[in-house]
Design a protein around this motif. Structure first.
Motif, PDB file in Angstrom:
ATOM      1  N   MET A 162     -80.680 -67.024 -19.997  1.00  9.74           N
ATOM      2  CA  MET A 162     -79.697 -67.603 -19.088  1.00  9.74           C
ATOM      3  C   MET A 162     -80.341 -68.192 -17.850  1.00  9.74           C
ATOM      4  O   MET A 162     -79.765 -69.071 -17.194  1.00  9.74           O
ATOM      5  CB  MET A 162     -78.682 -66.537 -18.653  1.00  9.74           C
ATOM      6  CG  MET A 162     -77.756 -66.042 -19.738  1.00  9.74           C
ATOM      7  SD  MET A 162     -76.750 -64.653 -19.150  1.00  9.74           S
ATOM      8  CE  MET A 162     -75.758 -65.474 -17.884  1.00  9.74           C
ATOM      9  N   THR A 163     -81.534 -67.708 -17.498  1.00 11.33           N
ATOM     10  CA  THR A 163     -82.118 -68.032 -16.200  1.00 11.33           C
ATOM     11  C   THR A 163     -83.425 -68.812 -16.290  1.00 11.33           C
ATOM     12  O   THR A 163     -84.071 -69.053 -15.268  1.00 11.33           O
ATOM     13  CB  THR A 163     -82.357 -66.744 -15.390  1.00 11.33           C
ATOM     14  OG1 THR A 163     -83.157 -65.832 -16.174  1.00 11.33           O
ATOM     15  CG2 THR A 163     -81.050 -66.073 -15.024  1.00 11.33           C
TER      16      THR A 163
ATOM     17  N   ARG B 171     -83.326 -64.766  -7.357  1.00  9.79           N
ATOM     18  CA  ARG B 171     -81.986 -65.250  -7.017  1.00  9.79           C
ATOM     19  C   ARG B 171     -81.256 -65.740  -8.257  1.00  9.79           C
ATOM     20  O   ARG B 171     -80.048 -65.544  -8.407  1.00  9.79           O
ATOM     21  CB  ARG B 171     -82.072 -66.370  -5.986  1.00  9.79           C
ATOM     22  CG  ARG B 171     -82.415 -65.903  -4.577  1.00  9.79           C
ATOM     23  CD  ARG B 171     -82.380 -67.056  -3.598  1.00  9.79           C
ATOM     24  NE  ARG B 171     -81.025 -67.590  -3.433  1.00  9.79           N
ATOM     25  CZ  ARG B 171     -80.760 -68.751  -2.827  1.00  9.79           C
ATOM     26  NH1 ARG B 171     -81.745 -69.491  -2.348  1.00  9.79           N
ATOM     27  NH2 ARG B 171     -79.516 -69.155  -2.705  1.00  9.79           N
ATOM     28  N   ARG B 172     -81.966 -66.394  -9.169  1.00  6.73           N
ATOM     29  CA  ARG B 172     -81.328 -66.884 -10.400  1.00  6.73           C
ATOM     30  C   ARG B 172     -80.791 -65.715 -11.221  1.00  6.73           C
ATOM     31  O   ARG B 172     -79.684 -65.774 -11.766  1.00  6.73           O
ATOM     32  CB  ARG B 172     -82.325 -67.708 -11.234  1.00  6.73           C
ATOM     33  CG  ARG B 172     -82.816 -68.968 -10.551  1.00  6.73           C
ATOM     34  CD  ARG B 172     -83.255 -70.006 -11.561  1.00  6.73           C
ATOM     35  NE  ARG B 172     -84.258 -69.583 -12.501  1.00  6.73           N
ATOM     36  CZ  ARG B 172     -85.577 -69.758 -12.371  1.00  6.73           C
ATOM     37  NH1 ARG B 172     -86.060 -70.324 -11.251  1.00  6.73           N
ATOM     38  NH2 ARG B 172     -86.412 -69.382 -13.306  1.00  6.73           N
TER      39      ARG B 172
ATOM     40  N   ALA C 244     -78.485 -62.727  -3.744  1.00  8.13           N
ATOM     41  CA  ALA C 244     -78.284 -64.011  -4.412  1.00  8.13           C
ATOM     42  C   ALA C 244     -78.139 -65.159  -3.417  1.00  8.13           C
ATOM     43  O   ALA C 244     -78.555 -66.286  -3.695  1.00  8.13           O
ATOM     44  CB  ALA C 244     -77.049 -63.951  -5.309  1.00  8.13           C
ATOM     45  N   GLU C 245     -77.560 -64.873  -2.256  1.00 11.74           N
ATOM     46  CA  GLU C 245     -77.253 -65.938  -1.287  1.00 11.74           C
ATOM     47  C   GLU C 245     -78.250 -66.042  -0.150  1.00 11.74           C
ATOM     48  O   GLU C 245     -78.087 -66.889   0.724  1.00 11.74           O
ATOM     49  CB  GLU C 245     -75.855 -65.703  -0.697  1.00 11.74           C
ATOM     50  CG  GLU C 245     -74.747 -65.688  -1.737  1.00 11.74           C
ATOM     51  CD  GLU C 245     -74.683 -66.969  -2.555  1.00 11.74           C
ATOM     52  OE1 GLU C 245     -75.067 -68.036  -2.011  1.00 11.74           O
ATOM     53  OE2 GLU C 245     -74.260 -66.921  -3.717  1.00 11.74           O
ATOM     54  N   ARG C 246     -79.280 -65.225  -0.167  1.00  9.85           N
ATOM     55  CA  ARG C 246     -80.223 -65.248   0.948  1.00  9.85           C
ATOM     56  C   ARG C 246     -80.984 -66.582   0.964  1.00  9.85           C
ATOM     57  O   ARG C 246     -81.221 -67.187  -0.096  1.00  9.85           O
ATOM     58  CB  ARG C 246     -81.215 -64.094   0.831  1.00  9.85           C
ATOM     59  CG  ARG C 246     -82.282 -64.283  -0.228  1.00  9.85           C
ATOM     60  CD  ARG C 246     -83.185 -63.072  -0.354  1.00  9.85           C
ATOM     61  NE  ARG C 246     -84.221 -63.304  -1.348  1.00  9.85           N
ATOM     62  CZ  ARG C 246     -85.056 -62.381  -1.788  1.00  9.85           C
ATOM     63  NH1 ARG C 246     -84.956 -61.143  -1.329  1.00  9.85           N
ATOM     64  NH2 ARG C 246     -85.975 -62.672  -2.692  1.00  9.85           N
TER      65      ARG C 246
ATOM     66  N   ALA D  22     -76.908 -64.896 -12.173  1.00  7.19           N
ATOM     67  CA  ALA D  22     -76.505 -64.725 -13.575  1.00  7.19           C
ATOM     68  C   ALA D  22     -75.716 -63.425 -13.753  1.00  7.19           C
ATOM     69  O   ALA D  22     -74.668 -63.409 -14.421  1.00  7.19           O
ATOM     70  CB  ALA D  22     -77.733 -64.734 -14.484  1.00  7.19           C
ATOM     71  N   LEU D  23     -76.203 -62.326 -13.167  1.00  8.53           N
ATOM     72  CA  LEU D  23     -75.494 -61.049 -13.290  1.00  8.53           C
ATOM     73  C   LEU D  23     -74.125 -61.112 -12.612  1.00  8.53           C
ATOM     74  O   LEU D  23     -73.140 -60.584 -13.139  1.00  8.53           O
ATOM     75  CB  LEU D  23     -76.327 -59.922 -12.682  1.00  8.53           C
ATOM     76  CG  LEU D  23     -77.601 -59.526 -13.440  1.00  8.53           C
ATOM     77  CD1 LEU D  23     -78.287 -58.370 -12.741  1.00  8.53           C
ATOM     78  CD2 LEU D  23     -77.293 -59.162 -14.881  1.00  8.53           C
ATOM     79  N   LEU D  24     -74.052 -61.768 -11.461  1.00  6.47           N
ATOM     80  CA  LEU D  24     -72.770 -61.876 -10.761  1.00  6.47           C
ATOM     81  C   LEU D  24     -71.775 -62.715 -11.550  1.00  6.47           C
ATOM     82  O   LEU D  24     -70.575 -62.427 -11.551  1.00  6.47           O
ATOM     83  CB  LEU D  24     -72.985 -62.453  -9.358  1.00  6.47           C
ATOM     84  CG  LEU D  24     -73.709 -61.516  -8.384  1.00  6.47           C
ATOM     85  CD1 LEU D  24     -74.134 -62.269  -7.131  1.00  6.47           C
ATOM     86  CD2 LEU D  24     -72.826 -60.318  -8.018  1.00  6.47           C
ATOM     87  N   ARG D  25     -72.258 -63.754 -12.252  1.00 12.07           N
ATOM     88  CA  ARG D  25     -71.362 -64.537 -13.122  1.00 12.07           C
ATOM     89  C   ARG D  25     -70.814 -63.667 -14.246  1.00 12.07           C
ATOM     90  O   ARG D  25     -69.626 -63.730 -14.587  1.00 12.07           O
ATOM     91  CB  ARG D  25     -72.110 -65.744 -13.697  1.00 12.07           C
ATOM     92  CG  ARG D  25     -72.004 -67.002 -12.851  1.00 12.07           C
ATOM     93  CD  ARG D  25     -72.435 -68.230 -13.624  1.00 12.07           C
ATOM     94  NE  ARG D  25     -73.847 -68.200 -13.943  1.00 12.07           N
ATOM     95  CZ  ARG D  25     -74.808 -68.650 -13.132  1.00 12.07           C
ATOM     96  NH1 ARG D  25     -74.497 -69.167 -11.961  1.00 12.07           N
ATOM     97  NH2 ARG D  25     -76.070 -68.591 -13.503  1.00 12.07           N
ATOM     98  N   LEU D  26     -71.682 -62.857 -14.840  1.00 10.70           N
ATOM     99  CA  LEU D  26     -71.239 -61.964 -15.914  1.00 10.70           C
ATOM    100  C   LEU D  26     -70.228 -60.941 -15.392  1.00 10.70           C
ATOM    101  O   LEU D  26     -69.270 -60.596 -16.096  1.00 10.70           O
ATOM    102  CB  LEU D  26     -72.436 -61.262 -16.545  1.00 10.70           C
ATOM    103  CG  LEU D  26     -73.419 -62.158 -17.307  1.00 10.70           C
ATOM    104  CD1 LEU D  26     -74.600 -61.341 -17.809  1.00 10.70           C
ATOM    105  CD2 LEU D  26     -72.726 -62.859 -18.473  1.00 10.70           C
TER     106      LEU D  26
END
Length: 233
Positions: free
Chosen positions: A189-190, A154-155, A229-231, A159-163
C-alpha cells in the motif's frame, strides 16, 4: 441464488442503493446474479476482458495491481456497499487490477453491458456511482502525493489511519482493523518493503502506538499516530 430471494431491506441499507424507488431497485436486481467469494477467491483478474461489474454485499476484498516489472501494489480495499470492477465506466475493455477476497465475501454481479442501463435507470444510482468514482480518484491523488512527497514512516501512518476509517472497530485493546491485513499488504500500500514496514511497526509497538499479530493490526493510540502522520517533514 435468485436476486428476488435477497432481502431488499438489506440491499437498501448499502450506500449505493439508498433512496432508490422500489421499481428502480427491482429493475436493477432483475439483471443481477449472486457471487459467493470464499477467502482467497478472485472476483476478476488484471488484464482479463471486463465482462462484469459488482457491488459487495458482505466481506472485504483487496484490489492489487501488478506493475510491468512484477511489483504488486495494493490499490485499495473494497468494503460492503462498494461497487467495483467498473472498467466500463473508465472506458476500459479489461480489468486494471485483480480483486481478491480477504475474507469470505458475497457480491452482486451484473454483465458489463448493463452499466449504462444501470446508471440511466435511476438518477440516485447514477449520482451514487459518480460519487464513488470521484472519491476513488481523490484517494488515488492523495496516495500519489504521499508516495511523491512523504517519508516512509508518514506513509505507513496514513495507510493505517485509512484502514481505521474504512474498517476500524473499537475493542478493549484499541481500534482493530476488522479484516485480515499483513505487513506485506501495508508494504504494497505504501510503496516500500516488508523489512521497512516490520522495522517501523516494531518501533511503534514499543512506543504503544500499535499492536500486531499474524494478519491482525490494532491501533492502540490513534491520536499519536495521527500526529505522527501530519508532522512536518
Amino acid at each position: 441464488m435468485s436476486p428476488r430471494k435477497l432481502d431488499k431491506s438489506l440491499i437498501r441499507g448499502l450506500a449505493i442503493f439508498q433512496q432508490m424507488t422500489e421499481d428502480d431497485l427491482d429493475a436493477v436486481l432483475a439483471t443481477a446474479s449472486v457471487r459467493q467469494l470464499p477467502e482467497g477467491a478472485t472476483a476478476f483478474e488484471q488484464g482479463v476482458t471486463a465482462t462484469e461489474f459488482f457491488a459487495l454485499l458482505h466481506g472485504r476484498l483487496k484490489v492489487v495491481q501488478t506493475t510491468p516489472d512484477g511489483q504488486q501494489v495494493v490499490v485499495r480495499h473494497v468494503g460492503p456497499g462498494d461497487i467495483f470492477g467498473i472498467a466500463r465506466a473508465m472506458r476500459r475493455p479489461d480489468y486494471p487490477a485483480t480483486a481478491t477476497a480477504v475474507v469470505e465475501s458475497l457480491a452482486l454481479a451484473w454483465p458489463s453491458s448493463q452499466w449504462e442501463p444501470f446508471i440511466a435507470r435511476s438518477p440516485v444510482l447514477a449520482m451514487n456511482a459518480l460519487q464513488t468514482v470521484g472519491q476513488r480518484l481523490q484517494d488515488a491523488h492523495t496516495r500519489i502525493r504521499e508516495l511523491s512527497t512523504e517519508e516512509v514512516e508518514r506513509r505507513i501512518a496514513h495507510a493505517l489511519l485509512r484502514l481505521v476509517r474504512q474498517a476500524g472497530r473499537k475493542t478493549e485493546e484499541g481500534i482493530l482493523i476488522d479484516f485480515p491485513v499483513t505487513r506485506q499488504d501495508i508494504a504494497e500500500m505504501t510503496g516500500t518493503t516488508l523489512h521497512t514496514v516490520s522495522r517501523v511497526m516494531t518501533a511503534w509497538e514499543g512506543k504503544g502506538l500499535v499492536s500486531s499479530a499474524r494478519k491482525k493490526v490494532i491501533v492502540t493510540d490513534a491520536h499519536r499516530l495521527q500526529v505522527l502522520a501530519e508532522r512536518p517533514e
